[in-house]
Design an enzyme around this catalytic site. Sequence first.
Site, mmCIF file in Angstrom:
data_model
loop_
_atom_site.group_PDB
_atom_site.id
_atom_site.type_symbol
_atom_site.label_atom_id
_atom_site.label_comp_id
_atom_site.label_asym_id
_atom_site.label_seq_id
_atom_site.Cartn_x
_atom_site.Cartn_y
_atom_site.Cartn_z
ATOM 1 N N ASP A 1 0.839 -1.204 0.000
ATOM 2 C CA ASP A 1 0.000 0.000 0.000
ATOM 3 C C ASP A 1 0.873 1.252 0.000
ATOM 4 O OD1 ASP A 1 0.877 -0.218 2.605
ATOM 5 O OD2 ASP A 1 -1.119 -0.050 3.523
ATOM 6 N N ASP B 1 -1.073 -6.091 -0.162
ATOM 7 C CA ASP B 1 -1.517 -5.451 1.083
ATOM 8 C C ASP B 1 -3.025 -5.244 1.075
ATOM 9 O OD1 ASP B 1 0.579 -5.031 2.851
ATOM 10 O OD2 ASP B 1 1.218 -3.171 1.883
ATOM 11 N N LYS C 1 -1.402 -9.404 2.878
ATOM 12 C CA LYS C 1 -0.680 -8.944 4.078
ATOM 13 C C LYS C 1 -1.560 -7.933 4.792
ATOM 14 C CE LYS C 1 3.164 -6.050 3.906
ATOM 15 N NZ LYS C 1 2.686 -4.857 4.623
ATOM 16 N N GLU D 1 8.833 -4.128 10.814
ATOM 17 C CA GLU D 1 9.299 -2.854 10.250
ATOM 18 C C GLU D 1 9.831 -1.927 11.341
ATOM 19 O OE1 GLU D 1 6.594 -0.984 7.495
ATOM 20 O OE2 GLU D 1 7.775 0.862 7.404
#
Length: 277
Positions: free
Chosen positions: A57, A96, A126, A195
């Site tokens: 995204d 995403d 995801k 992340e």
Amino acid sequence: MSTETVKPENKPVRRVTTQSLRNMKAAGTPISMLTAYDYTSAQLLDGAGVDVLLVGDSASNVIAGHETTLPITLDHMIYHAQCVVRGTQRAFVVVDLPFGSYQGNSKKALASAIRIMKETGAHAVKLEGGKIEEDTIKRILSAGIPVMGHLGLTPQSINQFGSYKVRAQDAEEADQLREDALRLERIGCFAMVLEKIPGVLAREIAAKASIPIIGIGAGNGCDGQVLVMHDMLGLNNDFNPRFVRKYANLEEVIQTAVRQFIADVRSRDFPNENESY
Ligand code: KIV
């Protein structure tokens, strides 16, 4: 059903699967993952041998020019994913689930995931979040759709975080992240992205988990690494976070080529005899 396609030179190309990614982790072979949002990039990255393509995204930022990932819609993601899937033969394609297509409603989440799988031919979805998304992840998995988790800095929650700074630096948030990561593994995610968290924490989670842990700004102890293609190719030299390694300076390459084109048009050097009918 076979997972093999045949290239023009008749060499069978074996598609990367959730099982091959698990095998790579077991064998200690690091997994490479890059974003792609269009057919041409997907062909280039797939041809170079990247294991996983993420229709992220982050298209909201790098393709549409938005400040955050929040505005991109499910229809936009489906369009990008269709383009990417058409450009791949080998890579495993993950898409995403965009903001607003799954949060707080597991039935809506399943419907969104089914649209992605049915309309794009991608191989997995995801989504961001741990415990709070447990029911949603279980419902999507119940339809046979592989789910990749995403913890740490989760850009869809940027308004809650207030900044893009490193997550899980204090003990409380680190404990929560550990717990969430093991939960995602337990409920059946086939892999997860971590992340922008401390490298020691990501290394510890990768060592404990049996599923592949893919890092971005999470140090060298993960089972694989992901970067946004535009960042690692140097397509936007205004964006220089510490975790990005630039493998090319395409901003300079492209602008030099375009400046030359403009000069050739202005001087009437282009097109020449051989470039005309
Ligand atoms: O959307 C995206 O590009 C991502 C990566 C940063 C992992 O989620």
